[in-house]
Write an enzyme that holds these catalytic residues in place. Structure first.
Site, short mmCIF file in Angstrom:
data_model
loop_
_atom_site.label_atom_id
_atom_site.label_comp_id
_atom_site.label_asym_id
_atom_site.label_seq_id
_atom_site.Cartn_x
_atom_site.Cartn_y
_atom_site.Cartn_z
N ASP A 1 0.64 -1.17 0.21
CA ASP A 1 -0.01 0.06 0.22
C ASP A 1 0.90 1.21 0.01
O ASP A 1 1.80 1.31 0.75
CB ASP A 1 -0.94 -0.07 1.11
CG ASP A 1 -2.07 0.69 1.00
OD1 ASP A 1 -2.55 0.81 0.16
OD2 ASP A 1 -2.49 0.94 2.42
N HIS A 2 0.54 2.21 -0.88
CA HIS A 2 1.03 3.59 -0.86
C HIS A 2 2.58 3.46 -0.84
O HIS A 2 3.38 4.43 0.05
CB HIS A 2 0.65 4.27 0.44
CG HIS A 2 -0.84 4.67 0.46
ND1 HIS A 2 -1.29 5.88 -0.43
CD2 HIS A 2 -1.57 4.25 1.17
CE1 HIS A 2 -2.37 5.69 -0.26
NE2 HIS A 2 -2.99 4.89 0.69
N HIS B 1 -8.40 9.19 4.59
CA HIS B 1 -7.94 7.98 5.44
C HIS B 1 -8.32 8.44 7.04
O HIS B 1 -8.45 9.69 7.49
CB HIS B 1 -6.48 8.01 5.50
CG HIS B 1 -5.77 7.60 4.48
ND1 HIS B 1 -4.79 7.86 3.68
CD2 HIS B 1 -6.24 6.01 3.63
CE1 HIS B 1 -4.65 7.08 2.55
NE2 HIS B 1 -5.20 6.04 2.64
N GLY B 2 -8.74 7.50 7.89
CA GLY B 2 -9.00 7.61 9.17
C GLY B 2 -10.38 8.06 9.61
O GLY B 2 -11.17 7.97 8.60
N HIS C 1 -10.11 4.39 -1.28
CA HIS C 1 -9.11 4.48 0.12
C HIS C 1 -10.03 5.01 1.16
O HIS C 1 -10.94 5.61 0.96
CB HIS C 1 -7.90 5.28 -0.20
CG HIS C 1 -6.75 4.21 -0.91
ND1 HIS C 1 -5.50 3.85 -0.18
CD2 HIS C 1 -6.62 3.84 -2.09
CE1 HIS C 1 -4.83 3.29 -1.27
NE2 HIS C 1 -5.51 3.21 -2.29
N GLY C 2 -9.40 4.79 2.28
CA GLY C 2 -10.24 5.38 3.40
C GLY C 2 -11.45 4.89 3.62
O GLY C 2 -12.35 5.73 3.97
N SER D 1 -12.76 3.31 6.25
CA SER D 1 -13.30 3.39 7.57
C SER D 1 -14.15 4.75 7.89
O SER D 1 -13.85 5.53 7.47
CB SER D 1 -12.19 3.49 8.64
OG SER D 1 -11.42 2.20 8.52
N ASN E 1 -10.35 -0.05 0.85
CA ASN E 1 -9.34 -0.24 1.77
C ASN E 1 -10.03 -0.03 3.24
O ASN E 1 -10.42 1.01 3.45
CB ASN E 1 -8.25 0.68 1.24
CG ASN E 1 -7.44 0.50 0.33
OD1 ASN E 1 -7.85 -0.67 -0.41
ND2 ASN E 1 -6.23 0.89 -0.23
N THR F 1 -8.25 1.89 9.79
CA THR F 1 -8.33 2.60 11.04
C THR F 1 -9.65 1.57 12.09
O THR F 1 -9.29 1.25 13.20
CB THR F 1 -8.90 3.97 10.99
OG1 THR F 1 -8.12 4.41 9.97
CG2 THR F 1 -8.73 4.39 12.23
P1 13P Z 1 -8.49 3.78 6.53
O1 13P Z 1 -7.81 3.72 7.60
O2 13P Z 1 -9.40 5.12 6.52
O3 13P Z 1 -9.67 2.76 6.81
O4 13P Z 1 -8.18 3.74 5.14
C1 13P Z 1 -7.28 2.78 4.95
C2 13P Z 1 -6.66 2.94 3.48
O5 13P Z 1 -7.38 3.56 2.61
C3 13P Z 1 -5.29 2.05 3.25
O6 13P Z 1 -4.60 2.67 2.05
#
Ligand code: 13P
Length: 292
Positions: free
Chosen positions: A82-83, A184-185, A215-216, A218, A237, A240
């Site tokens: 990832d990233h 994210h988060g 992504h993100g 959560s 993805n 968090t």
């Molecule tokens: P979250 O932490 O918001 O779930 O995002 C995870 C993510 O996108 C990892 O690449």
């Protein structure tokens, strides 16, 4: 080298209108919990490791662990880096046997992002023709944490449709991480802002064959996730919410049973809570019972 074919798995998701979860890990117990949840619900899965996560668990170690779970369960477990920000970090994971890579040049200017991403596609596919390469365009805010301050997502952060089309054509990526209001988060209110679903629809129409990645995942409103999948998101993805499940359960266990010293007992609730989150996501993403 793994025999996993991520492009085939994502094609099935595209045709079946569901999304495959990428669940990020940095420990062996998290991996165990995620694989067990997916095995029980017969769901495909992607294991993700960021640069810091794989520094902790070890690049060769996570490849070996995932291979051992593939052997034991028969699940097509995709392992994604990832990233990755540099060619060097991509080279390390491709050479170690990851079956998917995410090159994140989104902080570079557009031309540099194209150049780096194309270099990654050429290298990764020369080592493993079945590898999946994900690129990224747009400004994705936040890290996989609980944010005390609310994060404001601006229109100019979003993935630009014309640029996305050019980016995909010039780089040859298989999948694109889009910025459509996601971050994210999780905000401390435990609710993240809504997605810009119109932008997602425009992107999907401009490049129908490309896998789209959110992504993100959560904290994203559940209805928006369902709509995003209908509009063509194939991979989501999650990190968090898994980190919170693990850590909250661990804190509670240590508080409730201060005399317990056996790691397999102390960590059991973390595994259970992680499994619970993964199962919820599998049901939300529609990936249950997709493994015959
Ligand atoms: P979250 O932490 O918001 O779930 O995002 C995870 C993510 O996108 C990892 O690449």
């Amino acid at each position: 080298m793994s025999s996993i074919k991520p492009i085939i798995e994502l094609k099935k998701a595209q045709q079946g209108q569901y999304a495959i979860g990428q669940f990020n890990i940095s420990t062996d117990e998290q991996l165990k919990a995620i694989v067990e949840a997916c095995n029980e619900l017969k769901s495909p899965l992607i294991i993700g490791t960021s640069e810091s996560e794989r520094k902790f668990i070890g690049v060769n170690q996570v490849v070996a662990l995932v291979d051992s779970w593939i052997k034991d369960t028969g699940l097509p477990i995709i392992l994604n880096a990832d990233h990755c920000k540099t060619f060097e970090s991509i080279k390390e994971v491709v050479d170690a046997g990851y079956s998917a890579v995410h090159i994140d040049g989104s902080k570079l200017d557009f031309k540099e992002n194209i150049e780096l991403t194309k270099k990654v596609v050429d290298y990764a596919k020369s080592v493993n023709p079945d590898i999946l390469v994900e690129g990224e365009l747009g400004y994705l805010r936040g890290g996989s944490d609980i944010h005390k301050e609310n994060i404001e997502i601006k229109e100019e952060d979003l993935t630009n449709v014309d640029q996305a089309k050019e980016f995909v054509e010039k780089t040859g990526i298989d999948s694109l991480a889009v910025v459509i209001g996601n971050m994210h988060g999780i905000q401390s209110s435990m609710k993240n802002p809504p997605l810009f679903l119109n932008r997602l629809q425009e992107i999907q129409k401009a490049m129908p064959g490309v896998f789209l990645v959110l992504h993100g995942g959560s904290g994203t409103p559940v209805d928006d996730i369902k709509k995003a999948i209908k509009l063509g998101v194939n991979k989501i993805n999650i990190n968090t919410e898994l980190r919170m499940a693990y850590t909250d359960a661990l804190e509670k266990e240590i508080k409730d049973n201060p005399d317990e010293i056996k790691p397999y007992n102390v960590l059991a609730p973390s595994i259970d809570q992680t499994k619970k989150v993964v199962k919820e996501k599998i049901k939300l993403f529609g990936s249950e019972n997709r493994i015959l």
